[in-house]
Structures are given as C-alpha cells and as structure tokens.
Motif scaffolding. Structure first.
Motif, PDB file in Angstrom:
ATOM      1  N   SER A   3       0.827  -1.207   0.000  1.00 13.49           N
ATOM      2  CA  SER A   3       0.000   0.000   0.000  1.00 13.49           C
ATOM      3  C   SER A   3       0.863   1.259   0.000  1.00 13.49           C
ATOM      4  N   ASP A   5       3.894   1.537  -1.273  1.00 11.16           N
ATOM      5  CA  ASP A   5       4.461   1.673  -2.615  1.00 11.16           C
ATOM      6  C   ASP A   5       3.425   2.227  -3.585  1.00 11.16           C
ATOM      7  N   ARG A   6       2.164   1.800  -3.421  1.00  8.03           N
ATOM      8  CA  ARG A   6       1.115   2.284  -4.304  1.00  8.03           C
ATOM      9  C   ARG A   6       0.867   3.780  -4.086  1.00  8.03           C
ATOM     10  N   SER A   9       3.776   5.709  -5.552  1.00 11.62           N
ATOM     11  CA  SER A   9       3.694   5.745  -7.012  1.00 11.62           C
ATOM     12  C   SER A   9       2.636   6.751  -7.475  1.00 11.62           C
TER      13      SER A   9
END
Length: 267
Positions: A3, A5-6, A9
């Motif tokens: 989560s 990393d999302r 990003s």
C-alpha cells in the motif's frame, strides 16, 4: 509495504503529470490563440482561421516584423558561429587537461550562467560605453556569445569527455599532424555535441530579451522586443502566430535531433 508503494507511485506520478501540464498547457493555449478568427488575443479562440499567419507573411502588413526576424536570425547565427569558434575548442581542451586544472577551468567557463542575463546586459552596456563602444548589432552578438557560450561548452564537453584518446594516438602514429587529426578524427566524433549546442544557442539567442534590450540600438529591432511592443500597443494576434512558428521550429529541431543524433549514439 504494497500500500505504501502504491501511494508513493500515485503521488510521484501525480506530481509528475502536474508538472508536465503546468509546462505544456501554456504552449497549447498560445498555439490555439494563433488560429483565432477574432481581432484580439483571447482563449478560447473565436473560431478557426489562418488569417493571422497570412498577415504575418504579408510583406506589406508585417514589414517591421520581418526586419526584426531577420535581425534576430542574423544575431542567432552569428552567436552560434562565435560559440563554436571559442566554446567548442575550449571544451575539447578542458577534457585534455589534468583533473585539477580542468576543475579550475570549468567554473570559469560556466560563470556567465550564474549571473542573471538582465544584470549582465546592464553591466555589459556600462563596460562597453566606458571604452567608447555603443549599442549596436555587433555588441548584441558579443553579448549572446558570452551569455550562451556555456551552453555550447557543456554540450561539447559531454561528448569530448567520452572520446577514446587512443583514436587520436593512432592517427598521430600514422604520421598525421595534430591539426589534421583534430579535423579528421576528433571533430566528426564531436558532431552530436556540436549540433546539440548549436540548437540550444540558436533558440536561446533567438528568444533573448534582456541582453538585446541593453545592447541593441534603436535601429536594431529584434524579434522578442518587437513582440513585447506589439503586445503593449494592441495585443496583436500576430504575436501568437509568431509563437506558433517558434513552437514549430523547436519541434522540428527536436525531431531532427532524435532522428539524427540517436542513431549515431547507438551505432
């Protein structure tokens, strides 16, 4: 972790697209206004028409603009020639110095980039007039060579620093002199840097306001100053048409660089 990393990003991509939109949106707005059918600069434009491009190319209606364009082209071409004459050999020579000497020379060559061009233009005007030289087209060219020479220098250094010295040594061992070795071996290998520097110097010189403002005389009308005058007087839509042509030139230059320089780097 997934989560985080999302989220990372999304934030990075969102900021990236926001930055791109911030830079590109004014270009599209200016380009759209150049095709307006109306009488003034306005967005969204009033219909679609090429009338302002026709007016721009009309020698009777746009003679002062054509004179300013011609002056700007002469200045830009002479500035490119001047930076090639001085900055390109300096870039080659700097890469052949010892690291300590090269580290001393490079800040001197890049110093004009640190000084704001507006301050440089005023300082150059004071310096030139103190020795009896007054604003003129040659003074503008000299100013552009000094201010934009670092662009040519950096573009050529990036290529010259990657050249294999053994190629020059092989040419010398075959009995070729230093000058012919530079012309026949080194110079062709530096063409990508020279072309990149030429493009940067030409576009920066063509678009410069501050140096031209102080070093150009009343008879030397240059394109950026002429465009400012047209906006101040009447918001002339031909300014947007000129911008459209400049945008087209930049895109053609980038397309040329992509098609010509990339194959040479990959081969």
């Amino acid at each position: 972790m997934a989560s985080q990393d999302r989220v990372y990003s999304i934030v990075v991509r969102g900021l990236g697209w926001l930055a791109i939109a911030f830079m590109v949106a004014p270009v599209f707005v200016g380009l759209a206004m150049s095709f307006t059918a109306g009488q003034t600069l306005k967005f969204p434009p009033d219909g679609f028409s090429l009338r302002w491009y026709r007016a721009l190319f009309d020698p009777a209606l746009s003679a002062p603009i054509h004179a300013a364009i011609w002056n700007s082209l002469k200045i830009a071409l002479l500035a490119v020639a001047g930076t090639l004459l001085f900055a390109m050999p300096a870039a080659y020579g700097a890469t052949r110095l010892k690291p300590r000497a090269s580290a001393f020379v490079e800040p001197l060559m890049l110093a004009p980039l640190v000084l704001p061009t507006l301050v440089y233009g005023l300082a150059a005007l004071i310096a030139f007039t103190s020795i009896g030289l007054y604003p003129s087209l040659p003074m503008v060219v000299i100013g552009h060579v000094v201010v934009f020479g670092p662009l040519m220098y950096r573009a050529c250094v990036a290529i010259a620093s990657r050249l294999d010295p053994s190629l020059e040594e092989a040419s010398t061992l075959l009995g070729v002199g230093a000058f012919l070795t530079f012309v026949r071996v080194t110079l062709p290998l530096m063409v990508p840097g020279i072309l990149a520097g030429t493009f940067l110097v030409f576009m920066q010189s063509l678009d410069n306001v501050s140096v031209s403002l102080f070093l150009a005389d009343a008879r030397t009308s240059v394109l950026p100053l002429r465009m400012f005058q047209m906006i101040e007087e009447s918001l002339d839509v031909r300014v947007a048409a000129i911008s459209g042509l400049l945008i087209a030139i930049v895109f053609l230059g980038l397309f040329f660089a992509r098609r010509v320089l990339e194959p040479s780097q990959t081969s």
